[in-house]
Design an enzyme around this catalytic site. Structure first.
Site, short mmCIF file in Angstrom:
data_model
loop_
_atom_site.label_atom_id
_atom_site.label_comp_id
_atom_site.label_asym_id
_atom_site.label_seq_id
_atom_site.Cartn_x
_atom_site.Cartn_y
_atom_site.Cartn_z
CG ASP A 53 -13.08 -1.28 8.46
OD1 ASP A 53 -12.70 -1.31 9.64
OD2 ASP A 53 -13.56 -2.27 7.86
CG ASN A 93 -7.15 -12.49 9.19
OD1 ASN A 93 -6.05 -12.54 8.64
ND2 ASN A 93 -7.49 -11.50 9.99
CD GLU A 130 -10.71 -5.17 10.62
OE1 GLU A 130 -11.91 -5.49 10.64
OE2 GLU A 130 -9.90 -5.53 11.50
CG ASP A 142 -0.22 -10.41 10.21
OD1 ASP A 142 -1.26 -9.86 10.64
OD2 ASP A 142 0.47 -11.20 10.89
CG HIS A 198 -4.54 -14.96 11.94
ND1 HIS A 198 -5.45 -13.96 12.15
CD2 HIS A 198 -5.04 -16.07 12.52
CE1 HIS A 198 -6.48 -14.43 12.85
NE2 HIS A 198 -6.25 -15.72 13.09
#
Length: 285
Positions: A152, A160, A195, A169, A165
């Protein structure tokens, strides 16, 4: 008219057969003529019968010729119709072949979309579970060790919120690329959540899995996030568990997940082990 001949010098009278008739020759001619006529009539009848037979044969021949012509015409029309149908079938087959190819491509694309996470290229959760279950069965049959890692990204929401965002990504893509650079070809990685990721390490003990997880954690921490200011990196917390004989895949993943959250509680950017699991110096094969 018949006339008797007198006897000369006392000669006896003539016999009846010596009598002479003026029309005997004519009658003989007439008789022969009648016989000839009768013969001619017979010949004429035969000729007429032959002519009638020839006429009937000719008419039958003409009928057969006309019938043959009609049959040939019908056959020609049938051949033309078959040729047109063949051309139509060829066009239809070409269209069907094109449609099949199109559908095959679409199915392959849909299968790829269903099997692969379109952002990172890692396996989608469903496909990952299928492959992990296959390795699990092999582990059950052969008793080979299998190590499960749950991963994780740390503070991903903050990344973010801080950089957008697009940066998030980019961080996910960079993370999976780093994982792939360190995984073997037989290892399997899948994206199980936003994630969150999971890795199956076949033929790997818990100790070897821990050593690999540590190397991977260090490699991720050294990977910059593309497209953002220099020095921005990501870290990952990892939980590791080894499969037990008779245990389900889901149970092993839950134990690895518990080790992951233990690593989160202990400060993140670290590798947690399942309860009673202890690292050793064994290396990831």
């Amino acid at each position: 008219m018949t006339r008797a001949v007198r006897a000369v010098d006392g000669a006896p009278p003539a016999k009846p057969e010596d009598t002479f008739s003026l029309y005997d020759a004519e009658e003989a001619v007439l008789t022969r003529s009648e016989a000839m006529l009768a013969g001619l009539t017979d010949v004429a009848g035969g000729v007429k019968a032959l002519a009638d037979a020839y006429r009937r044969g000719y008419r039958e021949q003409r009928r057969l010729v006309r019938l043959s012509d009609r049959m040939q015409l019908d056959l020609q029309k049938a051949n033309q119709a078959l040729a047109e149908q063949r051309r139509d079938l060829q066009v239809l087959n070409a269209a069907l072949s094109s449609e099949i190819e199109h559908r095959t491509r679409l199915e392959a694309e849909l299968r790829s979309l269903a099997d692969t996470d379109d952002l990172t290229g890692a396996l989608a959760r469903r496909r990952f579970m299928e492959i992990a279950a296959r390795e699990w069965l092999r582990h059950e049959r052969a008793g080979a060790p299998v190590c499960i890692l749950m991963l994780d990204l740390d503070r991903f929401k903050l990344l973010n919120d801080s950089f957008g965002h697009a940066a998030g990504d980019a961080a996910l893509v960079a993370f999976v690329a780093t994982c792939r650079a360190n995984l073997r070809t037989l290892d399997v990685i899948g994206r199980t959540g936003g994630e969150e990721f999971a890795v199956v390490l076949p033929d790997t003990t818990l100790e070897a899995g821990y050593a690999f997880a540590e190397r991977l954690r260090e490699a991720v921490a050294a990977t910059p996030v593309p497209g953002v200011e220099a020095g921005v990196t990501i870290t990952v917390s990892i939980g590791a568990a080894q499969a037990w004989r008779g245990e389900s895949l889901e149970s092993a993943m839950q134990r690895a997940d518990a080790a992951l959250y233990a690593a989160k509680r202990e400060g993140r950017n670290r590798v947690g082990l399942e309860p009673d699991g202890a690292p050793s110096q064994s290396a990831h094969p």
